[in-house]
Design a protein around this motif. Structure first.
Motif, mmCIF file in Angstrom:
data_model
loop_
_atom_site.group_PDB
_atom_site.id
_atom_site.type_symbol
_atom_site.label_atom_id
_atom_site.label_comp_id
_atom_site.label_asym_id
_atom_site.label_seq_id
_atom_site.Cartn_x
_atom_site.Cartn_y
_atom_site.Cartn_z
ATOM 1 N N UNK A 104 46.709 35.031 43.705
ATOM 2 C CA UNK A 104 45.405 34.782 44.726
ATOM 3 C C UNK A 104 46.087 35.029 45.894
ATOM 4 N N UNK A 105 45.209 35.746 46.927
ATOM 5 C CA UNK A 105 45.343 35.849 48.161
ATOM 6 C C UNK A 105 43.823 35.772 48.984
ATOM 7 N N UNK A 106 43.982 36.092 50.421
ATOM 8 C CA UNK A 106 42.704 35.605 50.928
ATOM 9 C C UNK A 106 41.553 36.768 50.641
ATOM 10 N N UNK A 107 41.977 37.880 49.914
ATOM 11 C CA UNK A 107 41.016 38.973 49.475
ATOM 12 C C UNK A 107 40.820 38.565 47.840
ATOM 13 N N UNK A 108 41.810 38.377 47.049
ATOM 14 C CA UNK A 108 41.791 38.331 45.829
ATOM 15 C C UNK A 108 41.858 36.629 45.325
ATOM 16 N N UNK A 109 40.813 36.448 44.139
ATOM 17 C CA UNK A 109 39.758 36.982 43.720
ATOM 18 C C UNK A 109 38.432 37.073 44.457
ATOM 19 N N UNK A 110 38.576 36.450 45.838
ATOM 20 C CA UNK A 110 37.342 36.170 46.312
ATOM 21 C C UNK A 110 36.383 37.135 46.542
ATOM 22 N N UNK A 111 36.780 38.378 47.239
ATOM 23 C CA UNK A 111 35.944 39.286 47.472
ATOM 24 C C UNK A 111 35.248 39.745 46.030
ATOM 25 N N UNK A 112 35.740 40.221 45.087
ATOM 26 C CA UNK A 112 35.219 40.465 44.048
ATOM 27 C C UNK A 112 34.119 39.560 43.549
ATOM 28 N N UNK A 121 27.702 43.969 35.613
ATOM 29 C CA UNK A 121 27.571 42.391 34.959
ATOM 30 C C UNK A 121 27.738 42.326 33.659
ATOM 31 N N UNK A 122 27.158 43.473 32.951
ATOM 32 C CA UNK A 122 27.268 43.291 31.456
ATOM 33 C C UNK A 122 28.413 43.100 30.856
ATOM 34 N N UNK A 123 29.592 43.708 31.701
ATOM 35 C CA UNK A 123 30.878 44.006 31.025
ATOM 36 C C UNK A 123 31.970 42.989 32.427
ATOM 37 N N UNK A 124 31.180 41.885 32.893
ATOM 38 C CA UNK A 124 32.037 41.339 33.861
ATOM 39 C C UNK A 124 33.509 40.791 33.280
ATOM 40 N N UNK A 125 33.260 40.323 32.157
ATOM 41 C CA UNK A 125 34.515 39.718 31.447
ATOM 42 C C UNK A 125 35.646 40.760 31.460
ATOM 43 N N UNK A 126 35.299 41.918 31.540
ATOM 44 C CA UNK A 126 36.398 43.090 31.782
ATOM 45 C C UNK A 126 36.882 43.153 32.951
ATOM 46 N N UNK A 127 36.377 42.605 34.180
ATOM 47 C CA UNK A 127 36.615 42.951 35.479
ATOM 48 C C UNK A 127 38.055 42.413 35.629
ATOM 49 N N UNK A 128 39.081 43.074 36.480
ATOM 50 C CA UNK A 128 40.329 42.709 36.584
ATOM 51 C C UNK A 128 40.536 41.944 38.103
ATOM 52 N N UNK A 129 40.212 40.611 37.935
ATOM 53 C CA UNK A 129 40.105 40.026 39.553
ATOM 54 C C UNK A 129 41.284 39.950 40.237
ATOM 55 N N UNK A 130 42.358 40.300 39.597
ATOM 56 C CA UNK A 130 43.713 39.939 40.138
ATOM 57 C C UNK A 130 44.267 41.265 41.193
ATOM 58 N N UNK A 131 43.298 42.318 41.198
ATOM 59 C CA UNK A 131 43.665 43.598 41.951
ATOM 60 C C UNK A 131 42.508 43.414 43.091
ATOM 61 N N UNK A 132 42.707 44.503 44.086
ATOM 62 C CA UNK A 132 41.506 44.546 44.966
ATOM 63 C C UNK A 132 40.304 44.762 44.479
ATOM 64 N N UNK A 133 39.269 44.362 45.059
ATOM 65 C CA UNK A 133 37.909 44.569 44.477
ATOM 66 C C UNK A 133 37.443 45.952 44.142
ATOM 67 N N UNK A 134 37.720 46.664 45.209
ATOM 68 C CA UNK A 134 37.116 48.201 44.995
ATOM 69 C C UNK A 134 37.783 48.939 44.055
ATOM 70 N N UNK A 174 39.106 47.258 41.316
ATOM 71 C CA UNK A 174 38.697 46.880 40.143
ATOM 72 C C UNK A 174 37.306 47.335 39.758
ATOM 73 N N UNK A 175 36.285 47.718 40.685
ATOM 74 C CA UNK A 175 35.081 48.097 40.395
ATOM 75 C C UNK A 175 35.040 49.683 39.939
ATOM 76 N N UNK A 176 35.928 50.329 40.585
ATOM 77 C CA UNK A 176 36.312 52.017 40.255
ATOM 78 C C UNK A 176 36.831 51.764 38.800
#
Length: 264
Positions: free
Chosen positions: A78-86, A186-199, A201-203
């Motif tokens: 966790x950080x001020x940006x991770x995972x909060x922004x995503x 959203x359909x694949x949100x279980x695959x999102x890598x929340x522990x890295x920067x949000x942009x 993770x989306x890429x």
């Protein structure tokens, strides 16, 4: 006409952030409500954020009270940006997915030149995952360069990413998603890598992208107000990024331009 949601990552932990909300963003929200009803602006806040001081724009605040961030990634990451922004972005997309054709994710230090922005979206045949600042085919290299892969990291090796189609990411300061891309995430949100920067993770999730050269102009705080005026006048961009402005410079900027049609 395409319906557009502008999603703004918001916080008040720095005075300049609150200044942007109370001045620029409040005025833009007021303008879109009266003059551009097909465009809505939403400020995305963390859970437990007290919205009472922002009653004038209460309907344009999305506060994520449901997400347990510890369940998204280990607390050690966790950080001020991770995972909060995503997590805020995903929560907002879930809330809004059925109502909009296009989403534009940005931040508080961005100025939207609304008429140009709207013309761009409406006149472009198709909007996809796109933005001005693109790390094309460099996502995995970026993770390695920033020491985000290793036995003590959330991504232990590149093999962890074999099932992710994307290797390009676009700066979180401004990127588009169409409604189908939003629904896919959203359909694949279980695959999102929340522990890295949000942009980043989306890429990882998206296999195609488009670069939009000239869409965003960057102004740095050492630029004088007169120089800003010239840069903005001569810029074809639809978004202006006020990069790392301290409060005093942000105030000087707004005092100069609030009576113009800059954001319209």
């Amino acid at each position: 006409m395409k319906k557009i949601a502008i999603l703004v990552i918001a916080a008040t932990n720095q005075p300049v952030y609150e200044y942007y909300i109370r001045n620029y963003w409040t005025e833009l929200i007021k303008y879109t409500k009266s003059q551009a009803s097909h465009i809505d602006v939403f400020l995305l806040f963390e859970n437990k954020f007290d919205t009472r001081d922002f009653s004038k724009i209460h309907d344009n605040i999305i506060r994520d009270d449901l997400t347990n961030q510890d369940s998204l990634c280990s607390r050690e990451f966790h950080s001020p940006q991770v995972p909060g922004i995503l997590s805020k972005t995903v929560f907002a997309l879930e809330y809004l997915q059925d109502y909009y054709d296009v989403f534009f994710r940005t931040n508080l230090s961005s100025v939207i030149r609304l008429s140009r922005f709207d013309n761009f979206v409406q006149n472009k045949e198709s909007i996809c995952y796109s933005g001005a600042f693109v790390w094309a085919n460099a996502l995995r290299d970026d993770l390695i360069n920033y020491d985000r892969i290793g036995p003590d990291k959330s991504i232990t090796s590149l093999t962890d990413l074999e099932n992710y189609p994307g290797n390009t990411f676009i700066s979180g300061a401004g990127f588009f998603l169409n409604k189908h891309e939003a629904q896919f995430i959203l359909q694949n949100k279980h695959k999102l890598r929340y522990a890295i920067p949000d942009d980043v993770a989306i890429g990882l999730m998206l296999s195609t992208h488009e670069a939009l050269p000239g869409f965003t102009s960057v102004i740095r705080p050492e630029t004088s107000v007169n120089q800003m005026n010239g840069m903005i006048t001569n810029s074809p961009g639809s978004q202006i990024r006020l990069q790392h402005f301290p409060l005093g410079v942000a105030q000087a900027f707004w005092d100069q331009f609030k009576t113009t049609d800059l954001w319209r």
